[in-house]
Write an enzyme that holds these catalytic residues in place. Structure first.
Site: not given
Length: 510
Positions: A226, A452, A480
């Site tokens: 991320s 996502d 995610h």
């Protein structure tokens, strides 16, 4: 406003089992690591530190090292960075693999301490020393500090009297919102001091290169999730000749502006909510009625109802529409957590706020009235340095808010005016957003998941295109990040980390 990126929350929602370093060092097998002597004030001196790796429970070792407060003045004030390591299970390591779980503001110490298997697959644990750290401003490193627990509750869950009865988007509403954010920023500056101006990602990239030198690796091996992909991408651009094996999973687009990020995340979470709703309606116990558009309208009506009349939790906290939105997006990070949305919508419809507050508490790392980390404070502090100031034109903010409402009819109307948070921040942004190249770097794996919601797949495509040596790995799925969620993705990443091999073409894992 939705968070700008987020940590990788692929695991099932539960009360966090991650222990901070302060708790780890209290275990029977542990001792507190000693800080090495202060470096001589040169870049080389900081990279030559010898950490005191002290046992800190569960087969891990912890250490703490110095870093310059300001990398442009290395002879000046210093801060500390805390690290945790699991030595290679197979004996002689091929190197160190640094891991960052995202955020910004997420603790690498907590992440790795909660179970190395949640971050790195077994074969990679055999081959590498696995190291995570709390970036500057975060957790057990020298932290950003703003509010005590009670004041943080007021900030996150309180209903600001100045905003009650004001039309959202009006000048009076924006004035009240700015005052609310300004009070928070001033508290952060008062409690944190000079560090508040020095927690940007650019400075974390320099810290990471220092840590690479400290462990003695000529090149950086790195797994970033991320927001951690942004750290890795900026590292590749700054130090392309020092790139070893980099995996960037749940990729951010370094060239995206704050407005771009909010727009794409709003679109992404709306799409994920619709995917949940579609799945829910196939089950007899779904709290919504179909078809999908009707069910989405029911969620929208619940949000409107809470906005008009906030609920009250059993602990006395207000359950406002912003808290409900946090409660909705938290399970959307992983398809395995969608069941929590069933309970959320059922209980809110019955006037019960406790499930929603539990989900928000998970997001904010709050337990039994206490905040277990400074993730919220660090999140804001880092983002407000990383993103150039957005538009201060109020008409433009209103136009941007209207666009969000149009592209995300269920949640978009609650996502506008994100520029206000950093507009009131006491420190000026220090970074520019722009594409990266990593010219001359070794191959870099960029992993994107088609469903996502937090880091949309198009960002992975963009980052892989920007990096001269970017190699795209696609996971056709929901949630995610992808490593640890799919055998094809795991095999591709493991082969790369263990041998340097990259796929001849995108494997299109599903």
């Amino acid at each position: 406003m939705l968070g700008v990126a987020a940590l990788a929350t692929a695991a099932a929602l539960a009360v966090s089992g991650c222990a901070p370093i302060a708790a780890l060092v209290q275990q029977a097998t542990a001792r507190e690591p000693e800080l090495p002597p202060r470096p001589d004030g040169t870049v080389e001196g900081f990279g030559a530190q010898q950490p005191d790796w002290a046992p800190c429970g569960d087969g891990l070792e912890c250490a703490v090292v110095h870093a310059p407060l300001d990398w442009e003045q290395t002879s000046g004030e210093t801060i500390t960075l805390s690290l945790v390591k699991q030595e290679a299970r197979g004996g002689e390591p091929i190197g160190t693999l640094f891991v960052n779980p995202g955020g910004p503001g997420a603790s690498g110490i907590d992440y790795l301490s909660g179970g190395v298997g949640g971050a790195v697959q077994p074969d990679v644990q055999e081959a590498y020393d696995v190291v995570a750290w709390d970036p500057r401003g975060v957790g057990a490193s020298t932290p950003v500090t703003c509010l005590d627990d009670a004041a943080m509750d007021d900030y996150l869950f309180g209903v600001d009297p100045a905003e009650q009865g004001l039309e959202k988007g009006s000048d009076a509403w924006m004035d009240a919102a700015l005052a609310h954010e300004r009070d928070f920023g001033e508290a952060c500056l008062e409690q944190t001091g000079d560090l508040l101006a020095h927690v940007s990602t650019a400075e974390t990239v320099r810290d990471l290169d220092m840590l690479r030198a400290i462990v003695g690796d000529p090149q950086l091996n790195y797994l970033g999730y991320s927001y951690g992909t942004y750290i890795g991408a900026r590292y590749a651009d700054a130090y392309p000749d020092r790139v070893g094996r980099l995996v960037l999973d749940g990729a951010m687009d370094p060239s995206a502006s704050l407005a771009d990020v909010v727009r794409e995340q709003t679109r992404g979470f709306e799409t994920a909510l619709r995917a949940y709703t579609t799945d829910c309606l196939t089950r007899d116990d779904c709290p919504l009625d179909g078809p999908v558009d009707v069910a989405m309208a029911q969620i929208s009506a619940l949000l409107d109802r809470v906005e008009a009349e906030p609920l009250t939790g059993s602990d006395g906290r207000a359950f406002t529409v912003s808290t409900m939105l946090t409660a909705i997006i938290t399970p959307l990070y992983s398809q395995g957590n969608w069941g929590y949305l069933d309970e959320l919508f059922s209980t809110v419809a019955a006037g019960d706020a406790d499930t929603g507050l539990m989900l928000a508490d998970f997001y904010y790392d709050r337990q039994n009235g206490a905040y277990l980390s400074n993730s919220t404070e660090a999140f804001t502090a880092i983002n407000c340095l990383d993103y150039p100031a957005g538009s201060s034109d109020r008409d433009q903010m209103r136009a941007d808010a209207a666009e969000l409402d149009e592209i995300a009819p269920t949640i978009g109307r609650f996502q506008g005016y994100g520029d206000l948070a950093c507009a009131a921040w006491p420190e000026q942004p220090t970074s520019e957003r722009g594409p990266v190249a990593g010219a001359g770097a070794a191959p870099i794996l960029v992993v994107g998941t088609t469903g996502d919601p937090a880091t949309p797949y198009r960002w992975a495509e963009s980052l892989a295109d920007q990096l001269e040596s970017g190699v795209l790995v696609t996971y056709q799925g929901e949630g995610h990040t992808a490593y640890g969620e799919n055998d094809c993705v795991d095999d591709t990443i493991d082969a790369y980390l263990l041998t340097g091999a990259t796929p001849a073409a995108d494997p299109q894992c599903s």
